[in-house]
Design a protein around this motif. Structure first.
Motif, PDB file in Angstrom:
ATOM      1  N   VAL A  50       8.562  11.615 -14.363  1.00 26.62           N
ATOM      2  CA  VAL A  50       8.929  11.463 -12.953  1.00 26.62           C
ATOM      3  C   VAL A  50       7.758  10.822 -12.204  1.00 26.62           C
ATOM      4  N   PRO A  51       7.500   9.550 -12.445  1.00 21.86           N
ATOM      5  CA  PRO A  51       6.373   8.904 -11.771  1.00 21.86           C
ATOM      6  C   PRO A  51       6.581   8.782 -10.267  1.00 21.86           C
ATOM      7  N   THR A  52       7.834   8.685  -9.846  1.00 17.34           N
ATOM      8  CA  THR A  52       8.206   8.702  -8.434  1.00 17.34           C
ATOM      9  C   THR A  52       9.412   9.628  -8.310  1.00 17.34           C
ATOM     10  N   PRO A  53       9.551  10.335  -7.189  1.00 11.33           N
ATOM     11  CA  PRO A  53      10.519  11.436  -7.133  1.00 11.33           C
ATOM     12  C   PRO A  53      11.961  11.079  -6.828  1.00 11.33           C
ATOM     13  N   GLU A  54      12.253   9.846  -6.406  1.00  9.65           N
ATOM     14  CA  GLU A  54      13.580   9.564  -5.855  1.00  9.65           C
ATOM     15  C   GLU A  54      14.724   9.807  -6.845  1.00  9.65           C
ATOM     16  N   HIS A  55      14.483   9.618  -8.157  1.00  3.59           N
ATOM     17  CA  HIS A  55      15.551   9.844  -9.126  1.00  3.59           C
ATOM     18  C   HIS A  55      15.679  11.314  -9.524  1.00  3.59           C
ATOM     19  N   PHE A  56      14.649  12.101  -9.239  1.00  5.28           N
ATOM     20  CA  PHE A  56      14.687  13.537  -9.536  1.00  5.28           C
ATOM     21  C   PHE A  56      15.307  14.326  -8.386  1.00  5.28           C
ATOM     22  N   VAL A  57      15.131  13.827  -7.166  1.00  2.95           N
ATOM     23  CA  VAL A  57      15.621  14.512  -5.965  1.00  2.95           C
ATOM     24  C   VAL A  57      17.112  14.865  -6.056  1.00  2.95           C
ATOM     25  N   PRO A  58      18.003  13.967  -6.514  1.00  2.00           N
ATOM     26  CA  PRO A  58      19.425  14.328  -6.553  1.00  2.00           C
ATOM     27  C   PRO A  58      19.736  15.553  -7.405  1.00  2.00           C
ATOM     28  N   LEU A  59      18.906  15.826  -8.407  1.00  2.00           N
ATOM     29  CA  LEU A  59      19.088  17.032  -9.212  1.00  2.00           C
ATOM     30  C   LEU A  59      18.915  18.280  -8.355  1.00  2.00           C
ATOM     31  N   LEU A  60      17.882  18.296  -7.524  1.00  2.00           N
ATOM     32  CA  LEU A  60      17.614  19.452  -6.665  1.00  2.00           C
ATOM     33  C   LEU A  60      18.696  19.611  -5.603  1.00  2.00           C
ATOM     34  N   LEU A  61      19.211  18.493  -5.105  1.00  2.00           N
ATOM     35  CA  LEU A  61      20.279  18.542  -4.112  1.00  2.00           C
ATOM     36  C   LEU A  61      21.551  19.132  -4.715  1.00  2.00           C
ATOM     37  N   ALA A  62      21.913  18.661  -5.907  1.00  2.00           N
ATOM     38  CA  ALA A  62      23.108  19.178  -6.570  1.00  2.00           C
ATOM     39  C   ALA A  62      22.940  20.639  -6.950  1.00  2.00           C
ATOM     40  N   MET A  63      21.758  21.008  -7.369  1.00  2.00           N
ATOM     41  CA  MET A  63      21.496  22.393  -7.736  1.00  2.00           C
ATOM     42  C   MET A  63      21.611  23.309  -6.516  1.00  2.00           C
ATOM     43  N   GLY A  64      21.043  22.881  -5.403  1.00  2.00           N
ATOM     44  CA  GLY A  64      21.120  23.679  -4.186  1.00  2.00           C
ATOM     45  C   GLY A  64      22.540  23.940  -3.746  1.00  2.00           C
ATOM     46  N   ALA A  65      23.429  22.993  -4.014  1.00  2.00           N
ATOM     47  CA  ALA A  65      24.828  23.154  -3.618  1.00  2.00           C
ATOM     48  C   ALA A  65      25.544  24.239  -4.410  1.00  2.00           C
ATOM     49  N   ALA A  66      24.911  24.764  -5.451  1.00  2.00           N
ATOM     50  CA  ALA A  66      25.488  25.844  -6.254  1.00  2.00           C
ATOM     51  C   ALA A  66      24.636  27.092  -6.191  1.00  2.00           C
ATOM     52  N   ASP A  67      23.858  27.239  -5.129  1.00  2.00           N
ATOM     53  CA  ASP A  67      22.934  28.367  -5.014  1.00  2.00           C
ATOM     54  C   ASP A  67      23.630  29.718  -5.088  1.00  2.00           C
ATOM     55  N   SER A  68      24.851  29.816  -4.590  1.00  2.00           N
ATOM     56  CA  SER A  68      25.533  31.115  -4.563  1.00  2.00           C
ATOM     57  C   SER A  68      25.865  31.624  -5.956  1.00  2.00           C
ATOM     58  N   GLY A  69      26.115  30.710  -6.900  1.00  2.00           N
ATOM     59  CA  GLY A  69      26.480  31.126  -8.248  1.00  2.00           C
ATOM     60  C   GLY A  69      25.341  31.096  -9.234  1.00  2.00           C
ATOM     61  N   LYS A  70      24.404  30.160  -9.021  1.00  2.00           N
ATOM     62  CA  LYS A  70      23.205  30.047  -9.870  1.00  2.00           C
ATOM     63  C   LYS A  70      23.545  29.942 -11.355  1.00  2.00           C
ATOM     64  N   LYS A  71      24.464  29.021 -11.662  1.00  2.00           N
ATOM     65  CA  LYS A  71      24.809  28.758 -13.058  1.00  2.00           C
ATOM     66  C   LYS A  71      24.637  27.267 -13.338  1.00  2.00           C
ATOM     67  N   ALA A  72      23.981  26.957 -14.448  1.00  2.00           N
ATOM     68  CA  ALA A  72      23.748  25.563 -14.827  1.00  2.00           C
ATOM     69  C   ALA A  72      24.165  25.361 -16.274  1.00  2.00           C
ATOM     70  N   ARG A  73      24.859  24.253 -16.521  1.00  2.00           N
ATOM     71  CA  ARG A  73      25.298  23.950 -17.888  1.00  2.00           C
ATOM     72  C   ARG A  73      25.061  22.485 -18.193  1.00  2.00           C
ATOM     73  N   LEU A  74      24.360  22.232 -19.287  1.00  2.00           N
ATOM     74  CA  LEU A  74      24.136  20.864 -19.737  1.00  2.00           C
ATOM     75  C   LEU A  74      25.385  20.372 -20.443  1.00  2.00           C
ATOM     76  N   LEU A  75      25.989  19.330 -19.908  1.00  2.00           N
ATOM     77  CA  LEU A  75      27.202  18.770 -20.494  1.00  2.00           C
ATOM     78  C   LEU A  75      26.897  17.699 -21.532  1.00  2.00           C
ATOM     79  N   HIS A  76      25.799  16.982 -21.332  1.00  2.00           N
ATOM     80  CA  HIS A  76      25.503  15.869 -22.236  1.00  2.00           C
ATOM     81  C   HIS A  76      24.079  15.378 -21.987  1.00  2.00           C
ATOM     82  N   ARG A  77      23.467  14.873 -23.055  1.00  2.00           N
ATOM     83  CA  ARG A  77      22.172  14.208 -22.898  1.00  2.00           C
ATOM     84  C   ARG A  77      21.978  13.214 -24.042  1.00  2.00           C
ATOM     85  N   GLU A  78      21.662  12.004 -23.683  1.00  2.00           N
ATOM     86  CA  GLU A  78      21.237  10.982 -24.641  1.00  2.00           C
ATOM     87  C   GLU A  78      20.248  10.073 -23.930  1.00  2.00           C
ATOM     88  N   TYR A  79      19.717   9.075 -24.636  1.00  2.00           N
ATOM     89  CA  TYR A  79      18.669   8.247 -24.067  1.00  2.00           C
ATOM     90  C   TYR A  79      18.936   6.771 -24.327  1.00  2.00           C
TER      91      TYR A  79
END
Length: 256
Positions: free
Chosen positions: A214-243
């Motif tokens: 994360v050399p600059t934060p702008e691409h990481f910020v949306p993760l925190l925004l989306a996470m905050g929108a689920a604060d009441s449930g506090k559940k996270a699930r990885l659906l997919h990851r590749e590179y």
């Protein structure tokens, strides 16, 4: 109730590629309840104040250079939702978060590339949101949390960015993944799955290889925004990851 999502948008060519990730996005859209509207934060719309799109009809912004001509011919004719945009501003104001309306900007590729893969007909209203990389992680999370109740109104919230996004370290000769990129993503996954906001808010110091990932934060910020929108449930699930190109992560996270 809709979840909130964090989705990597990868390179601009993602929208034309046949990958496990692009197939996942199409399947995900088919499995989720059809949303009344979509609210999407894009890493490619930066501003010092939180901006909320009030455009009734979007133009497609081709905000990239040197790619195949076919990419510049893609149009995503999404409509906006001014009433929802006004509602969002009221919700942010109620939490003491300043914001402004924008009625002219189109959808950048951080938004339309994902939406094209998920909802290719472009028939679901969209409210685009900017990101402010200057805010602290706690402040980013708070913005997402302020909009959490929209999920109960059948609004799908999406953060579009990338957990590992360092264009200077792309490996054009590798189809694998760099060890440092994988180590950072694995650390991040542990914090998300345990909802360890203390560590996440201090990711720059605690995350292994955070400066490379994360050399600059702008691409990481949306993760925190989306996470905050689920604060009441506090559940996270990885659906997919590749590179792509050794270090550019294509990850999909579902919250809530």
């Amino acid at each position: 109730m809709q979840p909130s999502l964090f989705l990597a948008h990868g390179a601009p060519t993602l929208v034309t590629e046949e990958l496990k990730y692009t197939r996942l996005l199409a399947m995900l859209a088919a499995k989720l309840p059809r949303p009344y509207a979509i609210v999407l934060w894009s890493a490619h719309w930066e501003s010092r104040t939180q901006l909320i799109s009030a455009a009734p009809q979007y133009e497609t912004i081709h905000d990239f250079f040197g790619f195949p001509e076919s990419l510049y011919e893609i149009e995503y004719p999404a409509k906006g939702n001014v009433a929802l945009a006004l509602q969002i501003r009221q919700m942010l104001t109620a939490e003491g978060i300043s914001s402004e309306m924008d009625d002219h900007r189109g959808l950048d590729h951080g938004a339309w590339s994902l939406l094209n893969l998920m909802y290719p007909d472009g028939d679901i209203p969209v409210v685009a949101m900017s990101v402010n990389p200057r805010l602290t992680p706690e402040e980013q999370y708070r913005i997402g949390r302020a909009l959490a109740t929209l999920r109960r109104e059948n609004v799908l919230l999406i953060g579009s960015g990338g957990t590992v996004h360092n264009l200077s370290k792309l490996n054009w000769s590798s189809a694998g993944v760099a060890r440092w990129a994988l180590e950072y993503d694995e650390w991040l996954a542990e914090q998300l799955e345990t909802w360890n906001t203390e560590a996440l808010f201090d990711y720059e110091l605690r995350g292994p290889y955070a400066r490379e990932a994360v050399p600059t934060p702008e691409h990481f910020v949306p993760l925190l925004l989306a996470m905050g929108a689920a604060d009441s449930g506090k559940k996270a699930r990885l659906l997919h990851r590749e590179y792509q190109l050794g270090t550019l992560s294509l990850s999909a996270w579902m919250f809530g």
